[in-house]
Scaffold this active site. Structure first.
Site, PDB file in Angstrom:
ATOM      1  N   CYS A  65      44.041  -1.760 -77.821  1.00 38.07           N
ATOM      2  CA  CYS A  65      42.742  -1.225 -77.426  1.00 38.07           C
ATOM      3  C   CYS A  65      41.612  -2.157 -77.859  1.00 38.07           C
ATOM      4  CB  CYS A  65      42.532   0.153 -78.038  1.00 38.07           C
ATOM      5  SG  CYS A  65      40.994   0.942 -77.499  1.00 38.07           S
ATOM      6  N   CYS A  69      37.348   1.648 -83.401  1.00 37.93           N
ATOM      7  CA  CYS A  69      37.294   2.906 -84.158  1.00 37.93           C
ATOM      8  C   CYS A  69      38.081   2.776 -85.467  1.00 37.93           C
ATOM      9  CB  CYS A  69      37.854   4.048 -83.318  1.00 37.93           C
ATOM     10  SG  CYS A  69      37.105   4.177 -81.679  1.00 37.93           S
ATOM     11  N   CYS A  72      41.640   4.440 -86.246  1.00 38.62           N
ATOM     12  CA  CYS A  72      42.680   4.379 -85.230  1.00 38.62           C
ATOM     13  C   CYS A  72      43.690   3.270 -85.450  1.00 38.62           C
ATOM     14  CB  CYS A  72      42.031   4.208 -83.867  1.00 38.62           C
ATOM     15  SG  CYS A  72      43.226   4.174 -82.533  1.00 38.62           S
ATOM     16  N   CYS A 109      49.329  16.697 -72.328  1.00 40.89           N
ATOM     17  CA  CYS A 109      48.141  15.871 -72.515  1.00 40.89           C
ATOM     18  C   CYS A 109      48.513  14.413 -72.270  1.00 40.89           C
ATOM     19  CB  CYS A 109      47.586  16.040 -73.922  1.00 40.89           C
ATOM     20  SG  CYS A 109      47.174  17.751 -74.333  1.00 40.89           S
ATOM     21  N   CYS A 142      46.113  17.877 -69.076  1.00 40.10           N
ATOM     22  CA  CYS A 142      44.839  17.391 -69.617  1.00 40.10           C
ATOM     23  C   CYS A 142      44.909  15.871 -69.679  1.00 40.10           C
ATOM     24  CB  CYS A 142      44.600  17.961 -71.018  1.00 40.10           C
ATOM     25  SG  CYS A 142      43.085  17.372 -71.832  1.00 40.10           S
ATOM     26  N   CYS A 202      37.696  19.586 -73.301  1.00 41.16           N
ATOM     27  CA  CYS A 202      38.411  19.602 -74.577  1.00 41.16           C
ATOM     28  C   CYS A 202      37.777  18.537 -75.457  1.00 41.16           C
ATOM     29  CB  CYS A 202      39.893  19.300 -74.333  1.00 41.16           C
ATOM     30  SG  CYS A 202      40.878  19.125 -75.845  1.00 41.16           S
ATOM     31  N   ARG A 272      42.580  24.148 -81.884  1.00 39.27           N
ATOM     32  CA  ARG A 272      43.903  23.533 -81.955  1.00 39.27           C
ATOM     33  C   ARG A 272      44.061  22.753 -83.255  1.00 39.27           C
ATOM     34  NH1 ARG A 272      44.362  19.805 -77.295  1.00 39.27           N
ATOM     35  NH2 ARG A 272      44.055  21.779 -76.219  1.00 39.27           N
TER      36      ARG A 272
END
Length: 405
Positions: A65, A69, A72, A109, A142, A202, A272
């Site tokens: 990626c 972040c 992560c 998901c 999702c 979400c 969740r």
């Protein structure tokens, strides 16, 4: 406690607590913890009974990626030894999803690392959504692909997506401390795009990154204002090889208080328990079911979760039941409004009637996807790298081994 009686009454009326009341929940003592859980449990049962919704993650594209972040394992510069692979084919993703559905998952998901999808990526994911829907009648899908451009949410909706995940993660005031390559406003914009397209929004948070109580309150109140239908609560697992590798700030008691606060602020949404529950809640996971009405089944994006059968046993032993495919998750006032009103009103709130892994932007912090577990008998010491507490996923999507579901 007068505080808890007030919060129960407000939760049953879908009334927003004051910030002072929400902060007071986080400040309660361990001696008061069972009282807090019992009070929030009354609100949870009012809107969701004893049902637990199961969700299943499929990591469509892992690692590599370009976003930075700090939490992560898939981030730019991460040295975490996670699985790295490019896009799964629709048939591979469908096979992975089927394992979760067979284990009892009601929602699949689909997550991909990256800043955001290209139009070609949206087409690719659209085909995957269609394939999953054809092979699994009644399953919800999702998508979680990062920052959306204009028109992409509508295309995902037309392909059959039911929801879109993109987490806010932390407060606006501190967001720049954890990510430099995109902004808090970028994340808000994507949630609003998804909601305006008629997708169920979400969006959740990550706790344990060194944030203050005020930061937690800020992000949860922002999620209520955005009117997210589901709010995944992630507990940071500090992956070795990431900037937050030494951040161990949570105890089981702290995690339960955070979940209770979220339930009081957003009483009638799908709360969740996402990444990190196995590490930070540990043997107190069953208590968390009195606060949240939804969990992930099996593994996360880049790390292993509790065995799927152990999740099912835990739910049954705690006196709860898995939510069936024919049951509508949200209360009637939210589910009907979601279908009728594609766009959230300005200043909307949980219960207003409008209506799921720390990862990089592409995962939208991905429903807790970069967290993992290895059952730990005691909390790690702050400032210490504990690679023994994180089991990197080596099975399921992107491998030749059977998934954990």
């Amino acid at each position: 406690m007068d505080l808890l009686n007030t919060l129960v009454d407000k939760g049953l009326r879908r009334e927003l607590p004051t910030r002072e009341e929400a902060l007071a929940v986080l400040a309660t003592s361990d001696d008061e913890l069972l009282d807090v859980v019992a009070a929030a449990g009354k609100v949870r049962r009012q809107w969701f009974g004893r049902r637990v919704k199961l969700n299943y993650l499929v990591n469509l594209k892992s690692g590599l990626c370009p976003e930075d972040c700090s939490y992560c394992s898939q981030r730019l510069g991460s040295k975490a030894e996670i699985l790295k692979y490019t896009w799964l084919k629709p048939e591979e993703a469908t096979q992975a999803a089927a394992a979760g559905v067979a284990g009892g998952a009601k929602r699949v998901c689909l997550v991909a690392s990256g800043r955001g999808p290209t139009d070609r990526d949206v087409d690719r994911v659209g085909k995957t959504i269609e394939a999953i829907k054809e092979g699994n009648e009644g399953v919800e899908v999702c998508a979680c692909l990062g920052l959306l451009s204009d028109g992409q949410a509508e295309r995902l909706r037309d392909a059959g997506a039911d929801a879109y995940n993109h987490n806010l993660n932390t407060s606006e005031a501190t967001y720049g401390e954890i990510t430099k390559t995109h902004t808090y406003a970028d994340r808000v914009d994507t949630v609003q795009k998804a909601h305006a397209a008629g997708l169920s929004a979400c969006s959740g948070l990550i706790a344990g990154m060194g944030e203050s109580d005020e930061d937690l309150i800020d992000v949860v109140y922002a999620l209520r204002e955005l009117d997210a239908d589901s709010v995944p609560v992630n507990f940071l697992i500090p992956f070795e090889g990431t900037p937050l590798a030494k951040e161990w700030n949570l105890t089981p008691q702290r995690a339960l208080r955070i979940l209770a606060m979220v339930r009081f602020v957003c009483p009638d949404v799908e709360v969740r328990i996402a990444g990190g529950r196995e590490v930070h809640l540990r043997t107190m996971q069953p208590l968390a079911l009195h606060l949240a009405n939804s969990i992930f089944l099996g593994d996360y994006l880049t790390s292993e979760g509790q065995a799927g059968q152990a999740d099912l046993d835990m739910i049954a032993d705690a006196g709860f039941e898995v939510e069936g495919a024919g049951t509508t998750t949200l209360p009637a006032h939210r589910s009907s409004a979601t279908a009728a009103m594609p766009a959230a009103p300005a200043g909307g709130v949980c219960g207003s009637g409008s209506g799921a892994a720390p990862a990089a932007a592409g995962c939208g912090s991905a429903c807790g996807g970069c967290s993992g577990h290895d059952a730990a008998p005691a909390q790690a010491d702050a400032g210490e790298v504990r690679s023994d507490l994180v089991a990197v996923r080596r099975r399921g999507a992107g491998t030749d081994l059977a998934p954990n579901a």
